[in-house]
Design an enzyme around this catalytic site. Structure first.
Site, PDB file in Angstrom:
ATOM      1  N   GLY A 189       0.828  -1.197   0.000  1.00 63.82           N
ATOM      2  CA  GLY A 189       0.000   0.000   0.000  1.00 63.82           C
ATOM      3  C   GLY A 189       0.866   1.251   0.000  1.00 63.82           C
ATOM      4  N   CYS A 190       0.282   2.369  -0.419  1.00 63.97           N
ATOM      5  CA  CYS A 190       1.040   3.610  -0.545  1.00 63.97           C
ATOM      6  C   CYS A 190       1.447   4.137   0.835  1.00 63.97           C
ATOM      7  CB  CYS A 190       0.229   4.644  -1.308  1.00 63.97           C
ATOM      8  SG  CYS A 190      -1.465   4.870  -0.722  1.00 63.97           S
TER       9      CYS A 190
END
Lengths: 334, 334, 334, 334
Positions: free
Chosen positions: C146-147
């Protein structure tokens, strides 16, 4: 071995874009030339030094072996530096307006100040490569065009040459530009709180970029109405251009003139009839995108042209001109 | 008859907001006080004159019959003007930091310069009305709080007073502000192209607004960590505040402390447990909105407080303070 | 000859970034894989066709000779497509969260739905290359992180491994992201008028990216408080991270831990003590920039980490993982 | 006692602006009328209920005693609701385009669908108050004008009536609008990431707001070229209008026509020759600001007109029309 290309004004927006392009250029590398008028650097990560640096002097041109120097400076600095740099043996690509208008009288009229390096006009070549490629080849002093005139001229010159514009009815160019076109020097007009959520017109009918468009299209001043407007964006120019083309039968016929004129141009992109570019299509590229709408019943034409003011409107076109002047592939680094 | 309220610094963002509020105030009207440091006006439509104008002098305070003068100026200008204006008989609401910290030593530590009007500290009253209402009534010199400390103090003071914050574990205030908080004077940091599409932190752990929060909450410096950050918006502050409340059993219990503290406050709005305000909820209002999330298993609390930095964080709170000082209804004009 | 890399979800923001990167990759070329859930294309200039296209099917994986397929899709689509693509002989880099948490139970807890491809967990490798490089080499199914967790984990993992974080006092991660992190599907929350001039917090203390940070740092859930917030920008994540490091004597000592951990990392950039990155430093790059402030008197540390959510937080890291899986130079195309 | 004013579509941007205005109106109060097509509410602070609510039915019009109902809805909803509301005894101010064009044939041509309430055209009154004040007084069904045509008509109608426009040479209206003009319903075109840092033209030469301008100015379709463009701002319209006025001798002479036409208009503001408004001048107001530049040598005129699309372009003008219809002071609440 790479050519070395000096940049005066490397902290400005056009100058920083030049650095970015030249750092990835296959045949050239940037040298940052310090000049007293420069402002503060952006901070760098630890251990990152950035490109080589030297003073913006004739001596440095020689000692650093610079093949070309870009002047991304105010007009007066360009007038002052161009001569010594040329004398020191480097070519000059000037992004200021100093040498665009061909003579001191025209400069005085539009820029309201005396030109202090008029002896250089004889060797100065104004070049939008798609329109003036042959002159740019091997040129020693190139006057890189203004951002607004680049888009307007690329949109209008082929039609003007083809004689399809009803000149007496007039040509309107309603232009919008992102804020970086105004430069990096802080001012109230370019402060965030004055620009965000705002939009404003300026220099209506008397913008000093007008004479460049007249030069490039053959239109007369009374035939060309231009408004500059400030968009709340960082970069990008979009120009909505209105005119009548009474002898044209369809959008396809109008588009065909562009297709012939720009058949082999790597940086011109056209759109299907009725489709037009937006800023997102051209940001961070050297493209000039052109689309149009045409009403055959009345001959009314609307052309939309878009460029990135910092690339095709400044640094990208300057590198394209450098490539031509130095005999490199025209698209190198772009 | 309306009271006359002078504004020094009326061209700045806080000053312009003061003008806007006072033009609609039922009991007061603005008088623009010219001071040498002021910058350019916004253009007005034809025939619109705007409020009355006078010089920012003690003589004008008398001749114009000013009941109060707002100082929306740099700190040093406030130090210089406050004394003469008070002597001329007007009250002063100072939006600068000159009189916030109570003494010259503290000012020197945080603002890194000598305080030149220390004799006025004796009569200066620091006032966030919800926390210091009684002191503000009838005050002659009001130190209007900083924008960041207003939100942080309104969010933390009731909890600190109730003793529910685990001080040793520390309180974190991660604050974000729109650009108008930096004032209208042009600078590279507030230029459109530097701010748009960007976000940056500054003054980490040593912002000069920190001592105000300590004063208002009783926290010690080592217990309060503050980061200021610049949002690409015109206006609005949102603070995300983290702490532990080990003796609290639920979000509702934490919220109950706020409800009791702010039961009759017209400018505090609370949210249901788990709901928090955004900037849109408070922009162009004098509200301070507070919402929270609480994890009963671990005692972790997150409080979000939002104000408009130009209203509750500056001009609105200044008028609220003026209303208190002059015995007007506290919400008048707001 | 170039490897062929399929992209499902090429119209989304991460997918379009994958296309852009792969079009310039020296060893790979993109193939756009159509899937029913895809939305509308951006218009192309006349005569520009874009990359090759094929259906998102196992048959096409074979007939197009795809070496790898990127899934830039919703979680459920990734669960449905990953197995058939693997069976057809291509590697998979999954940008969704489907295979990040290692098992179906954890997925159910954080994503509130049953996992429908749990048999694939056995071969799934979660990889932030700087932390899990060895596992990623030659992997057949990579769960791209995930970012938010990418930035938080890169900022915290070296310190957690070095044992300098006071875990009981807790770690706060106050995260801010541009709007592209929410994807391209239209929604009220990502509408221009709801976002511009606004800023809002969401998923306070229970964001589903939290478990990835816990996995990567060894922190426990009660020790890690995370808030996600929506910035009015297109792209970029900046995380302000607060913790205590009581055994550390100076900012330089803290920085030294990063320098040792990331000595040879091409995509990590550090800043001098007291300097921190902003979004502009990393936008459109695969860098993770890290800077910090430290107060030796109290042991309080504030680390700022910034990445482009679409590059190092999605497509760039996915290509970095592809390079590792296929044995290409890790920085190729980036 | 206050009049009660129903609002259908109160969650949309124009509807929400109506609520805001009516909450501060001295003679009216809003009642929110629920209709199935409505989307989600904005969250309210704890304990805040907002205005009264009722269903959007003829029964509710009677039982709630509504004097007027505003329709801030899609066209088809307005066609469906207007009749029953009128029959129930309330006046209707319709902010949709349903009743603007005077007949079903014109509606079909420009809106490409059958009109389903043509029997109501007989009582519908189109009203920009500055141009159609007398018709609006006591009207029962008011067609509130479009946002673009309001600015263009106010800028062109006085000149067209005075006969100074060279019609054969054509009038160009290059219009730019903030995103709220597109409504609150989520769509890709109005998503933050598609709009920020972008600018785009649409409906070139065939925007459906064109016929309103023709109605209001007497221009013919072939004489009026209109381009709509999307600004990355929340609100505000600025139109740059080009034409020739060969019989005019100076900017002052052109301005004089406006001054006579709008001598007593409270919501029209003019600027000195050469000065033009920007969006900031009119945002959140009911003003239409007009400024111009004129070139006496060639007769070229450029007029800039600016309004807030949600106020003078929608809700503000709707309340102005309501005031006229109900015999209230025209500026009440504005």
């Amino acid at each position: 071995m790479n050519l070395r290309a000096g940049i005066v004004g490397f902290r400005g927006y056009s100058g920083a874009e030049l650095v970015r392009i030249l750092e990835h250029h296959p045949n050239a590398e940037p040298v940052l030339l310090e000049h007293r008028s420069d402002s503060e650097d952006r901070p760098l990560p630890r251990g990152h030094k950035g490109p080589a640096r030297a003073p913006a002097t004739a001596e440095a041109v020689k000692s650093e072996g610079l093949a070309v120097v870009f002047l991304a400076t105010p007009h007066d600095v360009a007038m002052q530096l161009a001569g010594p740099i040329l004398d020191a043996g480097a070519r000059v690509v000037d992004l200021s307006a100093a040498f665009r208008l061909g003579n001191g009288a025209s400069y005085l009229r539009w820029y309201k100040e005396e030109h202090t390096a008029q002896h250089l006009f004889a060797q100065a070549v104004y070049s939008i490569p798609e329109l003036h490629r042959d002159q740019a080849r091997n040129a020693r002093l190139i006057a890189n065009p203004g951002c607004y005139p680049t888009a307007a001229s690329l949109a209008l010159a082929p039609l003007a040459r083809a004689g399809v514009i009803h000149r007496a009815a007039g040509v309107i160019c309603d232009a919008k530009s992102g804020v970086s076109g105004a430069g990096r020097k802080p001012s109230l007009k370019t402060s965030f709180c004055e620009v965000t959520e705002n939009f404003s017109a300026y220099s209506i009918l008397d913008h000093r970029h007008v004479p460049e468009v007249l030069m490039n299209t053959g239109l007369e001043e009374a035939q060309f109405s231009f408004t500059a407007q400030l968009l709340p964006t960082h970069r990008g120019i979009l120009e909505t251009i209105y005119f009548r083309a009474p002898g044209i039968s369809s959008a396809a016929a109008l588009l065909d003139i562009y297709e012939q004129a720009y058949a082999n141009e790597p940086f011109i992109r056209l759109y299907d009839p009725g489709k037009v570019p937006d800023l997102a299509a051209i940001q961070r590229t050297n493209f000039c995108d052109i689309g149009l709408k045409f009403d055959p019943a009345t001959g009314r034409a609307v052309v939309v042209a878009a460029i990135d003011n910092l690339v095709k409107g400044a640094a990208g076109q300057a590198v394209q001109n450098m490539n031509l002047a130095l005999g490199l592939p025209e698209t190198a680094g772009l």
